[in-house]
Design a protein around this motif. Structure first.
Motif, mmCIF file in Angstrom:
data_model
loop_
_atom_site.group_PDB
_atom_site.id
_atom_site.type_symbol
_atom_site.label_atom_id
_atom_site.label_comp_id
_atom_site.label_asym_id
_atom_site.label_seq_id
_atom_site.Cartn_x
_atom_site.Cartn_y
_atom_site.Cartn_z
ATOM 1 N N ARG A 102 0.847 -1.193 0.000
ATOM 2 C CA ARG A 102 0.000 0.000 0.000
ATOM 3 C C ARG A 102 0.882 1.242 0.000
ATOM 4 N NH1 ARG A 102 -2.520 -0.013 6.104
ATOM 5 N NH2 ARG A 102 -0.587 0.415 7.201
ATOM 6 N N PRO A 103 0.342 2.367 -0.459
ATOM 7 C CA PRO A 103 1.099 3.613 -0.363
ATOM 8 C C PRO A 103 1.432 3.911 1.101
ATOM 9 C CG PRO A 103 -0.770 3.889 -1.828
ATOM 10 C CD PRO A 103 -0.928 2.551 -1.158
ATOM 11 N N ASN A 104 2.627 4.381 1.356
ATOM 12 C CA ASN A 104 3.094 4.639 2.711
ATOM 13 C C ASN A 104 2.246 5.678 3.429
ATOM 14 O OD1 ASN A 104 4.760 4.378 4.941
ATOM 15 N ND2 ASN A 104 6.262 5.830 4.184
ATOM 16 N N SER A 105 1.621 6.564 2.685
ATOM 17 C CA SER A 105 0.808 7.620 3.293
ATOM 18 C C SER A 105 -0.542 7.104 3.788
ATOM 19 C CB SER A 105 0.585 8.739 2.282
ATOM 20 O OG SER A 105 -0.033 8.219 1.119
ATOM 21 N N SER A 106 -0.888 5.857 3.479
ATOM 22 C CA SER A 106 -2.181 5.294 3.878
ATOM 23 C C SER A 106 -2.214 5.043 5.375
ATOM 24 C CB SER A 106 -2.435 3.969 3.163
ATOM 25 O OG SER A 106 -2.515 4.182 1.782
ATOM 26 N N THR A 107 -3.341 5.311 5.966
ATOM 27 C CA THR A 107 -3.533 5.031 7.384
ATOM 28 C C THR A 107 -4.664 4.049 7.617
ATOM 29 O OG1 THR A 107 -4.974 6.961 7.576
ATOM 30 C CG2 THR A 107 -2.638 7.266 8.138
ATOM 31 N N SER A 108 -5.414 3.751 6.588
ATOM 32 C CA SER A 108 -6.543 2.840 6.713
ATOM 33 C C SER A 108 -6.116 1.416 6.381
ATOM 34 C CB SER A 108 -7.663 3.263 5.750
ATOM 35 O OG SER A 108 -8.639 2.248 5.677
ATOM 36 N N PRO A 109 -6.568 0.430 7.160
ATOM 37 C CA PRO A 109 -6.249 -0.955 6.832
ATOM 38 C C PRO A 109 -6.887 -1.417 5.523
ATOM 39 C CG PRO A 109 -7.747 -0.852 8.715
ATOM 40 C CD PRO A 109 -7.365 0.555 8.368
ATOM 41 N N ASN A 110 -7.821 -0.637 4.988
ATOM 42 C CA ASN A 110 -8.479 -0.995 3.724
ATOM 43 C C ASN A 110 -7.725 -0.491 2.498
ATOM 44 O OD1 ASN A 110 -10.578 -2.176 5.195
ATOM 45 N ND2 ASN A 110 -11.650 -0.230 5.367
ATOM 46 N N ASP A 111 -6.620 0.196 2.698
ATOM 47 C CA ASP A 111 -5.887 0.778 1.576
ATOM 48 C C ASP A 111 -4.846 -0.159 0.953
ATOM 49 O OD1 ASP A 111 -7.308 3.106 1.684
ATOM 50 O OD2 ASP A 111 -5.831 4.180 2.889
ATOM 51 N N TRP A 112 -4.787 -1.409 1.402
ATOM 52 C CA TRP A 112 -3.844 -2.340 0.795
ATOM 53 C C TRP A 112 -4.241 -2.554 -0.661
ATOM 54 C CZ3 TRP A 112 0.460 -3.233 3.279
ATOM 55 C CH2 TRP A 112 0.471 -3.174 4.677
ATOM 56 N N LEU A 113 -3.265 -2.546 -1.558
ATOM 57 C CA LEU A 113 -3.545 -2.762 -2.974
ATOM 58 C C LEU A 113 -4.051 -4.175 -3.176
ATOM 59 C CD1 LEU A 113 -0.450 -0.990 -4.544
ATOM 60 C CD2 LEU A 113 -2.758 -0.109 -4.288
ATOM 61 N N GLU A 114 -4.950 -4.321 -4.110
ATOM 62 C CA GLU A 114 -5.554 -5.616 -4.379
ATOM 63 C C GLU A 114 -4.518 -6.590 -4.915
ATOM 64 O OE1 GLU A 114 -8.442 -8.413 -4.270
ATOM 65 O OE2 GLU A 114 -8.611 -6.353 -3.552
ATOM 66 N N VAL A 115 -4.337 -7.677 -4.218
ATOM 67 C CA VAL A 115 -3.440 -8.737 -4.661
ATOM 68 C C VAL A 115 -4.325 -9.908 -5.076
ATOM 69 C CG1 VAL A 115 -1.577 -10.288 -3.994
ATOM 70 C CG2 VAL A 115 -1.641 -7.969 -3.081
ATOM 71 N N PRO A 116 -4.242 -10.354 -6.320
ATOM 72 C CA PRO A 116 -5.112 -11.434 -6.776
ATOM 73 C C PRO A 116 -5.022 -12.663 -5.884
ATOM 74 C CG PRO A 116 -3.812 -10.553 -8.586
ATOM 75 C CD PRO A 116 -3.311 -9.920 -7.338
ATOM 76 N N ALA A 117 -6.140 -13.317 -5.654
ATOM 77 C CA ALA A 117 -6.174 -14.456 -4.731
ATOM 78 C C ALA A 117 -5.341 -15.634 -5.227
ATOM 79 C CB ALA A 117 -7.615 -14.890 -4.526
ATOM 80 N N SER A 118 -5.353 -15.927 -6.500
ATOM 81 C CA SER A 118 -4.695 -17.126 -7.006
ATOM 82 C C SER A 118 -3.182 -17.143 -6.787
ATOM 83 C CB SER A 118 -5.042 -17.305 -8.480
ATOM 84 O OG SER A 118 -4.275 -18.319 -9.039
ATOM 85 N N PRO A 119 -2.406 -16.226 -7.385
ATOM 86 C CA PRO A 119 -0.973 -16.331 -7.175
ATOM 87 C C PRO A 119 -0.492 -15.642 -5.887
ATOM 88 C CG PRO A 119 -1.403 -14.630 -8.768
ATOM 89 C CD PRO A 119 -2.740 -15.240 -8.377
ATOM 90 N N SER A 120 -1.386 -15.024 -5.138
ATOM 91 C CA SER A 120 -0.923 -14.255 -3.980
ATOM 92 C C SER A 120 -0.486 -15.152 -2.829
ATOM 93 C CB SER A 120 -1.998 -13.289 -3.514
ATOM 94 O OG SER A 120 -3.082 -13.996 -2.963
ATOM 95 N N LEU A 121 -1.102 -16.311 -2.654
ATOM 96 C CA LEU A 121 -0.721 -17.221 -1.590
ATOM 97 C C LEU A 121 0.254 -18.231 -2.173
ATOM 98 C CD1 LEU A 121 -1.444 -17.488 1.384
ATOM 99 C CD2 LEU A 121 -3.117 -19.203 0.757
ATOM 100 N N GLN A 122 1.517 -18.109 -1.774
ATOM 101 C CA GLN A 122 2.561 -18.918 -2.389
ATOM 102 C C GLN A 122 3.247 -19.791 -1.347
ATOM 103 O OE1 GLN A 122 5.048 -16.441 -4.948
ATOM 104 N NE2 GLN A 122 3.358 -15.022 -5.170
ATOM 105 N N SER A 123 3.738 -20.957 -1.771
ATOM 106 C CA SER A 123 4.410 -21.904 -0.888
ATOM 107 C C SER A 123 5.895 -21.934 -1.191
ATOM 108 C CB SER A 123 3.827 -23.301 -1.073
ATOM 109 O OG SER A 123 2.455 -23.302 -0.743
ATOM 110 N N PRO A 124 6.712 -22.175 -0.143
ATOM 111 C CA PRO A 124 8.165 -22.186 -0.332
ATOM 112 C C PRO A 124 8.674 -23.528 -0.845
ATOM 113 C CG PRO A 124 7.658 -22.636 1.944
ATOM 114 C CD PRO A 124 6.337 -22.375 1.246
#
Length: 190
Positions: free
Chosen positions: A27-49
Motif C-alpha cells: 500500500r502507499p506509505n501515506s495510507s492510514t486505513s487498513p483498507n488501503d492495501w492494494l488488491e493482490v489477486p487471490a490465485s498467485p498471492s498465496l505462495q508456498s516455499p
C-alpha cells in the motif's frame, strides 16, 4: 528481504525454519486505513516455499500489480504467513505465538520493533520507492553478518545517510557473501 522492484513487479525473499504459505500486501506509505492495501489477486498471492534443507524453507513472493506502480511514491509492505496447526511459531524475541493463531504478519513476529526492526524506523513496515530520476546513483554495500553476531547493525544508518523520502533513497543495496547463513544460525528449537 526486498529483492526487486519495478513499476510492473515486486519480489520479496522470505526464509523460515518451518513450512508456510505467504501473501504479500502492498500500500502507499501515506495510507492510514487498513483498507488501503492494494488488491493482490487471490490465485498467485498465496505462495508456498521450497525446502532446501531439514529446517530451511525459502520463497520469493512475486506480485504483478494490475496497474504500474507510481514513481516517486513510497510504498510499504507486509508479508502475511500462514502455518499448519501444530507448527510452533516464535516471535523475534522468542515468545511463542498463540497456538490458535495460524496467520500472522511482520508485526506479530516482532519484526517491526526493537533494535532489529525491518522497517526504516521502529514500528514502521518495510518500504520501497521507484525513483523517476537517477541524477546521482546511490549504492549501499553490505557484507556478511550473522543474525546472532555481535556488534551494531548497519542498516539503521541508511536512513541517516539518505533520508526516508522517495527521492533520497538508495537505488540499489548490494549484499555480498553468505547472507542467509543457512548452515550456521542461532536456532530456537525445542
Amino acid at each position: 528481504m526486498l529483492r526487486r522492484v519495478t513499476p510492473d513487479q515486486v519480489a520479496v525473499f522470505v526464509a523460515a525454519s518451518e513450512s508456510f504459505t505467504a501473501k504479500l500486501l502492498v500500500r502507499p506509505n501515506s495510507s492510514t486505513s487498513p483498507n488501503d492495501w492494494l488488491e493482490v489477486p487471490a490465485s498467485p498471492s498465496l505462495q508456498s516455499p521450497i525446502q532446501l534443507g531439514g529446517s530451511l524453507y525459502v520463497l520469493v513472493i512475486t506480485w504483478k500489480p494490475p496497474t504500474a506502480l507510481t514513481v516517486d511514491l513510497v510504498y510499504e509492505y507486509d508479508v502475511q504467513f500462514t502455518v499448519d496447526p501444530g507448527v510452533k511459531v516464535l516471535s523475534d524475541a522468542g515468545v511463542e505465538l498463540p497456538g490458535t493463531q495460524r496467520t500472522f504478519g511482520l508485526s506479530e513476529l516482532g519484526l517491526l520493533a526493537g533494535t532489529r526492526h525491518v522497517g526504516l524506523s521502529p514500528g514502521a513496515l518495510p518500504s520501497f520507492a521507484i525513483q523517476s530520476k537517477r541524477a546521482k546513483l546511490r549504492l549501499i554495500h553490505g557484507s556478511c553478518r550473522k543474525p546472532h553476531g555481535g556488534g551494531e547493525a548497519a542498516m539503521p544508518f541508511i536512513t541517516e545517510l539518505f533520508g526516508p523520502s522517495a527521492s533520497d533513497r538508495p537505488h540499489y543495496l548490494l549484499l555480498t557473501g553468505d547472507q542467509i547463513y543457512a548452515d550456521d544460525v542461532s536456532l530456537r528449537r525445542e
